[in-house]
Design an enzyme around this catalytic site. Structure first.
Site, PDB file in Angstrom:
ATOM      1  N   TRP A  20       0.832  -1.205   0.000  1.00  0.00           N
ATOM      2  CA  TRP A  20       0.000   0.000   0.000  1.00  0.00           C
ATOM      3  C   TRP A  20       0.866   1.253   0.000  1.00  0.00           C
ATOM      4  O   TRP A  20       0.387   2.341  -0.310  1.00  0.00           O
ATOM      5  CB  TRP A  20      -0.944   0.004   1.200  1.00  0.00           C
ATOM      6  CG  TRP A  20      -0.310   0.391   2.518  1.00  0.00           C
ATOM      7  CD1 TRP A  20       0.809  -0.140   3.083  1.00  0.00           C
ATOM      8  CD2 TRP A  20      -0.773   1.404   3.418  1.00  0.00           C
ATOM      9  NE1 TRP A  20       1.076   0.469   4.284  1.00  0.00           N
ATOM     10  CE2 TRP A  20       0.119   1.423   4.527  1.00  0.00           C
ATOM     11  CE3 TRP A  20      -1.853   2.287   3.420  1.00  0.00           C
ATOM     12  CZ2 TRP A  20      -0.045   2.282   5.607  1.00  0.00           C
ATOM     13  CZ3 TRP A  20      -2.014   3.149   4.505  1.00  0.00           C
ATOM     14  CH2 TRP A  20      -1.111   3.148   5.578  1.00  0.00           C
ATOM     15  N   ASP A  21       2.140   1.091   0.347  1.00  0.00           N
ATOM     16  CA  ASP A  21       3.067   2.225   0.372  1.00  0.00           C
ATOM     17  C   ASP A  21       3.045   2.983  -0.951  1.00  0.00           C
ATOM     18  O   ASP A  21       3.143   4.211  -0.975  1.00  0.00           O
ATOM     19  CB  ASP A  21       4.495   1.727   0.631  1.00  0.00           C
ATOM     20  CG  ASP A  21       4.624   0.982   1.935  1.00  0.00           C
ATOM     21  OD1 ASP A  21       3.807   0.078   2.165  1.00  0.00           O
ATOM     22  OD2 ASP A  21       5.539   1.284   2.709  1.00  0.00           O
ATOM     23  N   GLU A  46      -0.288  -2.046  12.674  1.00  0.00           N
ATOM     24  CA  GLU A  46      -0.089  -3.493  12.663  1.00  0.00           C
ATOM     25  C   GLU A  46       0.160  -4.076  14.046  1.00  0.00           C
ATOM     26  O   GLU A  46       0.408  -5.275  14.174  1.00  0.00           O
ATOM     27  CB  GLU A  46       1.049  -3.829  11.700  1.00  0.00           C
ATOM     28  CG  GLU A  46       0.662  -3.567  10.256  1.00  0.00           C
ATOM     29  CD  GLU A  46       1.835  -3.407   9.312  1.00  0.00           C
ATOM     30  OE1 GLU A  46       1.635  -3.558   8.097  1.00  0.00           O
ATOM     31  OE2 GLU A  46       2.956  -3.112   9.796  1.00  0.00           O
ATOM     32  N   LYS A 102       1.335   1.507  16.457  1.00  0.00           N
ATOM     33  CA  LYS A 102       2.599   1.521  15.716  1.00  0.00           C
ATOM     34  C   LYS A 102       2.783   2.794  14.903  1.00  0.00           C
ATOM     35  O   LYS A 102       3.857   3.381  14.874  1.00  0.00           O
ATOM     36  CB  LYS A 102       2.659   0.299  14.793  1.00  0.00           C
ATOM     37  CG  LYS A 102       3.847   0.300  13.853  1.00  0.00           C
ATOM     38  CD  LYS A 102       3.730  -0.793  12.810  1.00  0.00           C
ATOM     39  CE  LYS A 102       4.785  -0.617  11.735  1.00  0.00           C
ATOM     40  NZ  LYS A 102       4.641  -1.580  10.641  1.00  0.00           N
ATOM     41  N   GLN A 103       1.720   3.223  14.178  1.00  0.00           N
ATOM     42  CA  GLN A 103       1.897   4.288  13.194  1.00  0.00           C
ATOM     43  C   GLN A 103       0.549   4.928  12.889  1.00  0.00           C
ATOM     44  O   GLN A 103      -0.485   4.532  13.422  1.00  0.00           O
ATOM     45  CB  GLN A 103       2.497   3.728  11.906  1.00  0.00           C
ATOM     46  CG  GLN A 103       1.615   2.702  11.200  1.00  0.00           C
ATOM     47  CD  GLN A 103       2.284   2.042  10.017  1.00  0.00           C
ATOM     48  OE1 GLN A 103       3.362   1.466  10.142  1.00  0.00           O
ATOM     49  NE2 GLN A 103       1.655   2.091   8.866  1.00  0.00           N
TER      50      GLN A 103
END
Length: 770
Positions: free
Chosen positions: A354-355, A485, A557-558
């Site tokens: 997906w980046d 994640e 995480k992000q």
């Protein structure tokens, strides 16, 4: 995308521009004669060049991961690496698929750069010429090495060594020739490709070597029953170059590689037939054509200006050339560490995530829509495999794998099955990229040749994933993982549900655009599901929990839920967005990947909290950019993770373009809202914005914002609204934008089709507002 820690848990160019006096001034002003700066106990060489597009240093990084790369979208390598990678060349079964290593028969070193030597080399990366240079000022000569992946002869990596003797020499010197020692360092044999023993031949008086082979193991026997052929050709490299004492000469060496032996051979012959300087200039001309199409220029803050130029250089190095001597091969996408890396576990093995669509794609689309098209084409080419994955998992339509490479099958490492099973939002991210592409281009030919199909089939997938909850009357999407994640197998991931809802609404819209040549099945059914998708909202704290059942205070995480604000631009109250940003900033772990804080930056800029935005913007790149060649790492210093991390670069560009410049893409308009200068910048220019075929430039200074029109597409008449007047745009027009906006650029409605509603969950679970 999952970072390395998470996975283990389961001055040649510059000196050519400067006078001798200027170079001496740089040397004398370098503190203590040292050319390294201390960062958390780790020394990194300094970039000594005053030019924004040139990175120069006296010493190379001690960690080879921080070396720069050269590439042209077909072939790429890291400087002085023993490895070359090629677009679409992978080896390994399923989750062990990775970029296949070709020995670097292009890796030529000057001996003076390999051992302690009285001469001090200067190393430079010129991002506008697309070349790495080494300059060695010797007693009787100046030696300059140029290394580049040719932008027109796309199968070739070229090494050119020029030797220029000095006029002041000792007449009593015994030798009347200059000897320059060099060494070819291709590394060990490839473990990925079964190359035959090299074969020599004489071509135009020069010895040329060649070797062909096949990849050792197919990625998937169903979709790739045979291994892939690859052939490499390279020029013989002597131990020494010899030049008359008073002479000068340019020596050209080259390596070519392709899946087709004839193409690789013909390319090498053509390269060797070219005059050395003309060969180099042809490469430079093609690089400069790219820079003329678009770019981001920052004045007043040299550090930011250099970082931005480095990002575009690395992006373009991994994207295919627009014209080439031989026809281009099919393009296999933009992976998190680019084309020059990806043979190893920690560099994501050259896979597509997906980046690409979420982090790198938006800025590329704005300036280089032709490359956005190629990135979407990779997904179209793999759509038939996505259809099979949906069937295998009991669903309809297209389900794209979390990681894909050569065949389009799931290639996530066996170490981490959860991300492959649950992180299904990638299909929604691809659909969102299509939405942006259609908004910026209105490319009907693309719709006719697969676009209608991919949009409606992604919608079919989400429609088959949504299950009615009779207690709430809303549709749930369970067994998923959002971008965070650290939490897996959840229900109603807020990010996943919004991109799923957007996918469903887009299919309804596209079915109208395509109705004359593509028959969609009950398009209103998609919108009905989107309208009734659950959207987690906490009324007490006025924020969006990441998923149903999320425990407030749990670390993440992000960036995840805050992506609703941007890039998804989901409508919500200002207070809700403020709370989302402040809350998730407090629970995001410090060792997460680079791109998170760029989204927080955009959020605070939209909320007019400039002080906080600037502080977080600094956090988005400090510690992630490694000197002297502006190589990004996935994790903050002293950790490394993946390198060179395109995902972090993409987030940083978005913070500048969609944050500070205030640009946003909508289905019916391009908008500029609250544009302002980045920290310490005196001028900020975005050149070559491509909107509906128009070529626009946005220029910001402390007291002015200007929009200039270079060209327009005759098919689309554009109106600019500056908050008070409608202005018809025309080539050559420059408009001064008053105040902070929002300023909108629009054309007439496309095909009289109703725009997507984009209302998720009927808003039962959150306050209504914008």
């Amino acid at each position: 995308m999952w970072n390395f820690l998470a996975r283990n848990k389961q001055v040649g160019a510059m000196l050519g521009l400067l006078s001798v006096a200027a170079v001496l001034a740089i040397i004398l002003t370098t503190k203590g004669g040292s050319h390294a700066e201390e960062n958390n106990g780790v020394e990194e060489p300094e970039d000594i060049s005053p030019a924004t597009h040139v990175f120069s240093t006296y010493s190379l990084p001690s960690n080879d991961k921080f070396m720069p790369s050269i590439g042209n979208g077909h072939i790429a390598t890291n400087i002085f690496s023993d490895t070359v990678y090629m677009n679409g060349l992978y080896n390994g079964r399923a989750g062990y698929s990775h970029r296949a290593r070709i020995p670097a028969w292009a890796n030529i070193r000057l001996n003076s750069t390999l051992t302690h030597h009285p001469y001090s080399p200067v190393y430079s990366l010129d991002t506008k010429e697309g070349v790495f240079k080494v300059r060695v000022d010797r007693e009787r000569s100046v030696v300059t090495q140029r290394i580049y992946a040719h932008r027109f002869y796309t199968r070739a990596i070229v090494n050119q060594i020029s030797v220029d003797s000095k006029t002041h020499y000792d007449p009593n010197f015994l030798y009347q020739e200059l000897w320059i020692a060099i060494k070819l360092m291709p590394g060990e044999e490839s473990k990925d490709i079964a190359f035959e023993d090299p074969i020599p031949e004489i071509i135009d008086g020069r010895t040329v070597w060649s070797s062909c082979g096949q990849t050792m193991e197919s990625e998937d026997l169903t979709y790739q029953p045979l291994p892939v052929d690859v052939c490499a050709f390279w020029t013989s490299v002597p131990d020494h170059l010899v030049v008359p004492q008073r002479g000068s000469r340019v020596f050209t060496f080259a390596m070519t590689a392709d899946k087709n032996k004839t193409i690789a051979r013909q390319e090498l012959i053509k390269v060797l037939q070219e005059d050395g300087e003309e060969l180099f200039q042809k490469h430079v001309e093609h690089w400069q054509q790219l820079y003329q199409q678009g770019g981001v220029d920052i004045e007043g803050n040299l550090e930011l200006g250099k970082i931005v130029n480095g990002i575009w250089y690395y992006f373009l190095s991994s994207l295919p050339s627009e014209s080439s001597f031989q026809p281009l091969d099919k393009y296999y996408g933009l992976s998190p560490t680019g084309l020059a890396r990806g043979g190893t576990f920690e560099d994501y093995e050259g896979h597509n995530f997906w980046d690409t669509e979420t982090w790198m794609y938006p800025s590329i689309l704005l300036l280089y829509p032709q490359y956005a098209n190629k990135l979407l084409q990779y997904r179209l080419d793999m759509a038939y495999v996505a259809a099979e994955l949906a069937k295998l998992t009991g669903h309809k339509g297209y389900r794209f794998p979390w990681e894909s490479a050569y065949t389009g099958v799931e290639v996530t490492q066996p170490c981490c099955p959860d991300v492959a099973i649950y992180e299904q939002h990638i299909s929604g991210c691809i659909s969102f990229a299509v939405r942006q592409y259609l908004a910026m281009t209105r490319d009907e030919e693309w719709l006719k040749h697969g676009g209608c199909d991919i949009v409606t089939n992604i919608a079919d997938f989400w429609a088959s994933r949504a299950v009615i909850n009779y207690n709430t009357g809303l549709y749930d999407i369970s067994n998923v993982m959002g971008p965070d994640e650290d939490h897996r197998n959840v229900t109603n991931s807020v990010f996943t549900n919004v991109v799923a809802g957007y996918s469903l609404y887009l299919a309804q819209y596209v079915s109208c655009l395509c109705k004359s040549y593509y028959m969609a099945k009950d398009p209103d059914h998609w919108a009905d599901i989107a309208w009734s998708l659950a959207l987690p909202y906490d009324e007490e704290h006025n924020y969006h929990p990441q998923f149903s059942g999320y425990h407030r205070g749990d670390k993440i995480k992000q960036a995840d839920a805050i992506l609703l604000g941007f890039p998804l631009q989901y409508a919500m109250n200002t207070s809700t967005r403020t709370n989302d940003l402040n809350y998730y900033e407090s629970v995001t772990r410090e060792n997460g990947p680079a791109m998170t804080w760029s989204m927080h930056t955009i959020g605070h800029l939209k909320l007019d909290d400039h002080r906080k935005a600037n502080a977080i913007f600094n956090k988005s790149y400090e510690g992630f950019v490694r000197e002297p060649f502006k190589v990004w790492t996935e994790l903050r210093r002293p950790d490394v993770g993946a390198a060179n991390f395109f995902t972090g670069m993409g987030g940083f560009l978005q913070a500048l373009i969609f944050g500070y410049a205030g640009i946003s893409i909508h289905m019916d308009r391009l908008e500029i809202d609250k544009p302002r200068l980045p920290p310490d910048a005196t001028k900020f220019i975005i050149r070559g914005i491509k909107y509906l075929g128009a070529n626009l430039t946005l220029e910001l200074q402390a007291n002015s914002t200007k929009l200039s029109v270079t060209s327009l597409d005759d098919n689309w008449r554009l109106l600019l609204n500056d908050g008070k007047y409608n202005i018809t745009l025309a080539p050559g027009v420059t408009v001064i934008l008053p105040g902070t906006g929002p300023f909108t650029i629009r054309s007439e409605q496309w095909k009289d089709c109703k725009l997507p509603s984009d209302i998720i969950g009927q808003n039962y679970l959150r306050p209504i507002g914008t």
